[in-house]
Every structure is written in C-alpha cells, then in structure tokens.
Design an enzyme around this catalytic site. Structure first.
Site, PDB file in Angstrom:
ATOM      1  N   HIS A   8       0.821  -1.220   0.000  1.00  0.00           N
ATOM      2  CA  HIS A   8       0.000   0.000   0.000  1.00  0.00           C
ATOM      3  C   HIS A   8       0.849   1.262   0.000  1.00  0.00           C
ATOM      4  O   HIS A   8       0.349   2.342  -0.312  1.00  0.00           O
ATOM      5  CB  HIS A   8      -0.933   0.007   1.211  1.00  0.00           C
ATOM      6  CG  HIS A   8      -2.040  -0.993   1.089  1.00  0.00           C
ATOM      7  ND1 HIS A   8      -3.330  -0.651   0.788  1.00  0.00           N
ATOM      8  CD2 HIS A   8      -2.036  -2.349   1.193  1.00  0.00           C
ATOM      9  CE1 HIS A   8      -4.083  -1.738   0.719  1.00  0.00           C
ATOM     10  NE2 HIS A   8      -3.321  -2.782   0.971  1.00  0.00           N
ATOM     11  N   ASP A  29       3.403   9.258  -0.670  1.00  0.00           N
ATOM     12  CA  ASP A  29       2.215   8.495  -0.304  1.00  0.00           C
ATOM     13  C   ASP A  29       2.003   7.424  -1.361  1.00  0.00           C
ATOM     14  O   ASP A  29       2.124   7.706  -2.562  1.00  0.00           O
ATOM     15  CB  ASP A  29       0.994   9.430  -0.271  1.00  0.00           C
ATOM     16  CG  ASP A  29       0.040   9.097   0.865  1.00  0.00           C
ATOM     17  OD1 ASP A  29      -0.030   7.915   1.241  1.00  0.00           O
ATOM     18  OD2 ASP A  29      -0.631  10.013   1.357  1.00  0.00           O
TER      19      ASP A  29
HETATM   20  P1  ADQ Z   1      -3.096   5.873   4.779  1.00  0.00           P
HETATM   21  O1  ADQ Z   1      -1.693   6.315   5.006  1.00  0.00           O
HETATM   22  O2  ADQ Z   1      -3.892   5.657   5.990  1.00  0.00           O
HETATM   23  O3  ADQ Z   1      -3.182   4.549   3.895  1.00  0.00           O
HETATM   24  P2  ADQ Z   1      -5.002   7.289   2.911  1.00  0.00           P
HETATM   25  O4  ADQ Z   1      -4.939   6.582   1.628  1.00  0.00           O
HETATM   26  O5  ADQ Z   1      -5.164   8.754   2.751  1.00  0.00           O
HETATM   27  O6  ADQ Z   1      -3.749   7.061   3.862  1.00  0.00           O
HETATM   28  O7  ADQ Z   1      -6.236   6.713   3.703  1.00  0.00           O
HETATM   29  C1  ADQ Z   1      -6.766   7.317   4.825  1.00  0.00           C
HETATM   30  C2  ADQ Z   1      -8.218   6.829   4.976  1.00  0.00           C
HETATM   31  O8  ADQ Z   1      -8.620   7.017   6.311  1.00  0.00           O
HETATM   32  C3  ADQ Z   1      -9.158   7.585   4.088  1.00  0.00           C
HETATM   33  O9  ADQ Z   1     -10.170   6.734   3.641  1.00  0.00           O
HETATM   34  C4  ADQ Z   1      -9.705   8.657   5.026  1.00  0.00           C
HETATM   35  O10 ADQ Z   1     -10.998   9.116   4.692  1.00  0.00           O
HETATM   36  C5  ADQ Z   1      -9.702   7.925   6.365  1.00  0.00           C
HETATM   37  N1  ADQ Z   1      -9.446   8.904   7.440  1.00  0.00           N
HETATM   38  C6  ADQ Z   1      -8.353   9.639   7.624  1.00  0.00           C
HETATM   39  N2  ADQ Z   1      -8.513  10.477   8.669  1.00  0.00           N
HETATM   40  C7  ADQ Z   1      -9.740  10.251   9.153  1.00  0.00           C
HETATM   41  C8  ADQ Z   1     -10.525  10.812  10.219  1.00  0.00           C
HETATM   42  N3  ADQ Z   1     -10.085  11.810  10.980  1.00  0.00           N
HETATM   43  N4  ADQ Z   1     -11.756  10.314  10.426  1.00  0.00           N
HETATM   44  C9  ADQ Z   1     -12.218   9.323   9.634  1.00  0.00           C
HETATM   45  N5  ADQ Z   1     -11.556   8.773   8.612  1.00  0.00           N
HETATM   46  C10 ADQ Z   1     -10.339   9.231   8.371  1.00  0.00           C
HETATM   47  C11 ADQ Z   1      -2.245   3.639   3.281  1.00  0.00           C
HETATM   48  C12 ADQ Z   1      -1.192   4.285   2.379  1.00  0.00           C
HETATM   49  C13 ADQ Z   1      -1.879   5.139   1.333  1.00  0.00           C
HETATM   50  C14 ADQ Z   1      -2.859   4.291   0.528  1.00  0.00           C
HETATM   51  C15 ADQ Z   1      -3.775   3.520   1.447  1.00  0.00           C
HETATM   52  C16 ADQ Z   1      -4.637   2.528   0.678  1.00  0.00           C
HETATM   53  O11 ADQ Z   1      -0.295   5.078   3.162  1.00  0.00           O
HETATM   54  O12 ADQ Z   1      -0.938   5.725   0.447  1.00  0.00           O
HETATM   55  O13 ADQ Z   1      -3.665   5.134  -0.290  1.00  0.00           O
HETATM   56  O14 ADQ Z   1      -3.035   2.789   2.424  1.00  0.00           O
HETATM   57  O15 ADQ Z   1      -3.874   1.703  -0.136  1.00  0.00           O
END
Ligand code: ADQ
Length: 478
Positions: free
Chosen positions: A156, A368
């Site tokens: 990921h 990311d």
């Molecule tokens: P993350 O580093 O966690 O994931 P991201 O892809 O942005 O980063 O996912 C975050 C998720 O958590 C989103 O669905 C977001 O809506 C939710 N989220 C974040 N903050 C929140 C809050 N305060 N309340 C509720 N929900 C919240 C890892 C990798 C990424 C990759 C994903 C998926 O680091 O690059 O995109 O896995 O493969």
C-alpha cells in the site's frame, strides 16, 4: 470459486459509514464485503501476560479471524521494524530510519508465528492475499509450513528507489522474501519500476516487461509476476453519502462557522509523511502574499494521531501544534480563526459531506502510496459546482488525477500559488477538471482494483510452476 483469504497486520472490522482512519482498512473492507471470505490478522490487543488465542467471528459474508500480540512482539515487529525502520525508509525518510537487528528478528519471528496460526484455517483451494509492509516475510513463512496455495502481496505504501532501500540493512532478505509470493502488486508504475530496478541491479535477477501484461520476475530461484494496481474508491457511493450529509448537523455547523468564507480542507492520519508542516506554511504564505484572501478563507485540517508511542510521531504533533498556534496568532481576527486543526476521527459520511462543502481539497503528502483522501474529495464534489483538488506529485494518486493542480509539497511558494489559483478558478474550468477525474475514478474503482489483482493471482500459479512468460496473465490495471 476459490475462497479469498485476506491477511493484513491489523484487522479492522468497520461498520458501514463508520469512522476508519487508515486507507488499507477502507480499501480492503470494501473489496472483501462484496466477495465474502476471511480476514486474518492482529486484533489490535497487546497482552501483558498469557498466550494469545485466535478469535473467529462471522459477520455477514466475512469471517474475521483475529489474534492479540504479546508486548515484546508488538514492540519488535510493529513498533520497531515495521514502523521505525520500514515506514520511514519506504517513504524516503532515511533520516528518521532506526534499525535494531533484534527487532528485525522479532519481525521475522512474528511473521512465522502468524503464518502458523493461519495454517489450520486454510483449505487447499483458498487464494491468499497478503497486505502491506508488516508482512513481507509472510509467504516465505507459509511456504516453510508446506502451504502450496497461491499467495499474492499488495504494497500500500511506495516501494523506494534502490539507493534508499539499501539503507535498510536486511534489504536483500526482504526482497528475497517478496519473491516467495506468486504475484506482487504495487500502487503505481514508478513503484513497480523501483522494484524491478532492485531485482536487476542488486539481486542479479531478470525482469521481462511486456505491454499490458504483468512483468515476469526471475530472482532468488523463483519466477513470479509483478504489476501495478492503483487502489480506488467507490466514487458514486461517496457522492451519495456526501449529498445525504449536506443538510446534516456537522455541515450546518461548519457553514455557520465559515460565515460564507471559502474552505480549504485536508484529512490525514497525523504522520510525518503527509507533509503537514509544509502545508500549514504554504497556507500562511497565501495569507501573507494575498491580503485579499485574509478573513475570506479558512483551512480545516483533520488529523487524528496514530503511532503515538513513537518519538517521530510525538515530534510532528508538537511541531504542528506550534505552527497552527503561530499562524493563527499572526493572522486571526476577533471573528476569524484561519486554521481549524482537529485531532478526532469522523464517520465516513460526515467526512464526505464536509468534502463537498470544501472549495479546495488540499492533499500534499511528501510521499504516499496512493492517498485515498484525494480520491474521496473528488468523488464527494457536486459536479455542477465542484471544488478544486491541490495534489502533491508524490502521492500515487497524482499518476491518475490529471485534473488536479499538481504541486511539489516542499515548494511553499508553488503551493501558495496553487491555493490562490484554486480559490479563484472559474466554474467552467472546475467542472472540466472534475469531469476528467470522475471518469478515471469510475473506471478504476475498488472492485476493479480487487478483480484485476485476483485475476492475475489466480493465473500466477503458472509462474510458480515455472511456465514462465508465455503463461503470463492478461493486463493489470493502470
Ligand atoms: P493511509 O496512510 O492511511 O493509507 P489514505 O490513503 O489517505 O492514507 O487513507 C486514509 C483513509 O482514512 C481515508 O479513507 C480517510 O478518509 C480515512 N481517514 C483519515 N482520517 C480520518 C478521520 N479523521 N476520520 C475518519 N476517517 C479518516 C495507506 C497508504 C496510502 C494508501 C492507502 C490505501 O499510506 O498511500 O492510499 O493505504 O492503499
């Protein structure tokens, strides 16, 4: 049809529309609830005494099999090698990388132990899909236990350039372990290229790329496939959630606070890879250079803390609290607080509705793997009057979302210019950019991501049997 077994470090059963900070949980759960199957991994419990026991629970089409970790395993495997060594290195932060040989041994030991826990639950025709950097040695451990099933791996987070990966002392052991899988999936083409570069230049292996097909990798005595499968979202579901939440209390409260000012919005886990400090400074630069925007725009940053027991995470938290206090002190007026910085988690439905209210989605990680927030923001917009996405070129999502204003997250002036352009962009241009991105998001939603990976994994056994390139399966997404 074979049963799908998902293995990830953390199993996070999430309720529909409920809070879920973590992109893996969101993507994997959305994929699994459609096909049914089993999700196996750590429960999140850390035991101070006793032997962890596996707990199996059925919830609708999904069976959750979870197990706790004892304190030493948590410290070495999770807190240590996974999050203090691999996470910074894979996000190009070699300066933050810490390495301890005992932690690496613990990481391998926990992978082997978790694999032993899974073995009795497996059936011969199960297809196993392992997720993320915590579990790189998992296939090797299953193979040692005699498991012959097809095993795929999806990373990921970014796969770093060789020169960065070489900074992780057991880099060779890690890449050799990766080669025990039958199929390796990466988020983007640059990640795949970085992996192939290591195979050829550091591991004496070969790669055979052919257009529209997974790359055939031969290294460490094995033949496997590798391809890029950019993870997606369900844009239409998010749009529905966003629309439904438009008249809800959180959005009404937010609008009342804004008093018709524009809103710039960011949502991240509180992590040094997300570029939060630079982002705050670019917002400050906007206010500095464009006085007309003062008292006309607010910036909402939602960032729930994660991994709070690691120093690097405590540091970033302190730094951000100090930056937001400083910037607010500099520009705030009696009726206006420029930065609203919130630490809590919100339900997915609330986030979606807030995204729809925001004129700018501000997504500027330093690195990311993908960044689902960028995709969620675009999905949540009203197509008649959409907001603008300002997106870091170092988010995997930038490979697909060409309608965004693409920025370099360390270029503070460049980001301030992009914010100014986003806040004043004419409606027609906003609509055209949004149309372009929504088409892409629909074409590559979470089901497509899962189906492409599963299709290639089903066929990848041919590679394990040594049938080689002629047996290469059909094209992967992206
Ligand atoms: P993350 O580093 O966690 O994931 P991201 O892809 O942005 O980063 O996912 C975050 C998720 O958590 C989103 O669905 C977001 O809506 C939710 N989220 C974040 N903050 C929140 C809050 N305060 N309340 C509720 N929900 C919240 C890892 C990798 C990424 C990759 C994903 C998926 O680091 O690059 O995109 O896995 O493969």
């Amino acid at each position: 049809m074979s049963r799908l077994i998902i293995v990830s470090n953390r199993v996070a059963p999430i309720s529909e529309g409920g809070p879920a900070a973590g992109g893996l949980a969101v993507g994997v759960y959305d994929a699994l609830k459609e096909t049914g199957g089993m999700w196996f991994g750590w429960s999140g419990d850390v035991l101070s005494s006793g032997q962890p026991q596996i707990k199996v629970e059925e919830r609708g089409p999904v069976t959750f099999a979870t197990i706790g970790l004892v304190r030493r395993d948590y410290d070495q495997y999770y807190r240590g090698f996974s999050n203090a060594t691999l996470w910074p290195a894979f996000h190009y932060r070699a300066d933050l990388l810490q390495y301890d040989r005992h932690e690496f041994e613990g990481y391998c030991r926990v992978n082997a132990w978790l694999a032993q826990q899974l073995v009795p639950l497996l059936r011969p025709d199960d297809v196993i899909w392992v997720h993320d950097y915590h579990l790189i040695p998992f296939a090797q451990a299953l193979r040692s236990a005699g498991v012959k099933n097809r095993i795929g791996f999806f990373l990921h987070i970014p796969f770093p350039a060789s020169q960065v990966l070489l900074a992780v002392p057991p880099h060779r052991a890690l890449v050799e372990a990766l080669c025990s899988f039958d199929l390796l999936g990466f988020q983007t083409a640059p990640d795949l290229r970085a992996f192939c570069d290591y195979i050829v230049n550091e591991a004496d292996g070969t790669v055979e790329a052919s257009r529209g097909r997974p790359t055939v990798v031969r290294a460490f005595g094995r033949t496997l496939y590798a391809a890029d499968y950019p993870i997606g979202v369900y844009p239409d579901e998010i749009a529905e959630l966003a629309k439904a939440g438009e008249r809800g209390k959180p959005v009404r409260t937010m609008k009342a606070t804004l008093h018709a000012r524009k809103l710039i919005m960011s949502v991240d886990r509180l992590d040094y890879s997300k570029g939060l400090v630079e982002r705050f400074r670019a917002f400050e630069r906007l206010l500095e250079q464009t006085p007309a925007q003062r008292n006309k725009v607010s910036f909402l940053q939602i960032a729930p803390p994660t991994r709070a027991d690691l120093h690097a995470y405590q540091d970033i938290r302190l730094q951000l609290e100090s930056e937001s206090g400083r910037i607010n002190g500099r520009f705030a007026e009696l009726d206006w607080t420029p930065i609203l910085y919130i630490h809590r988690q919100y339900e997915r439905s609330v986030l979606a509705a807030l995204f729809r209210t925001a004129h700018v989605g501000y997504v500027t990680p330093l690195r990311d793997g993908m960044n689902l927030v960028a995709k969620e923001y675009v999905s949540a917009q009203d197509p008649e009057n959409p907001g603008v996405l300002v997106l870091s070129r170092f988010a995997g999502a930038a490979q697909e979302l060409h309608g965004a204003l693409i920025v370099n997250p360390v270029d503070i002036d460049g980001m301030a210019d992009a914010l100014a352009a986003a806040l004043t962009m004419p409606l027609e241009e906003r609509q055209a950019r949004h149309r372009d991105m929504i088409v892409q998001l629909r074409e590559n939603n979470v089901s497509v991501w899962r189906d492409n990976f599963m299709r290639d994994l089903q066929r990848s056994g041919d590679a394990a049997l040594g049938r080689g390139a002629d047996a290469a399966p059909a094209a992967a997404a992206g």
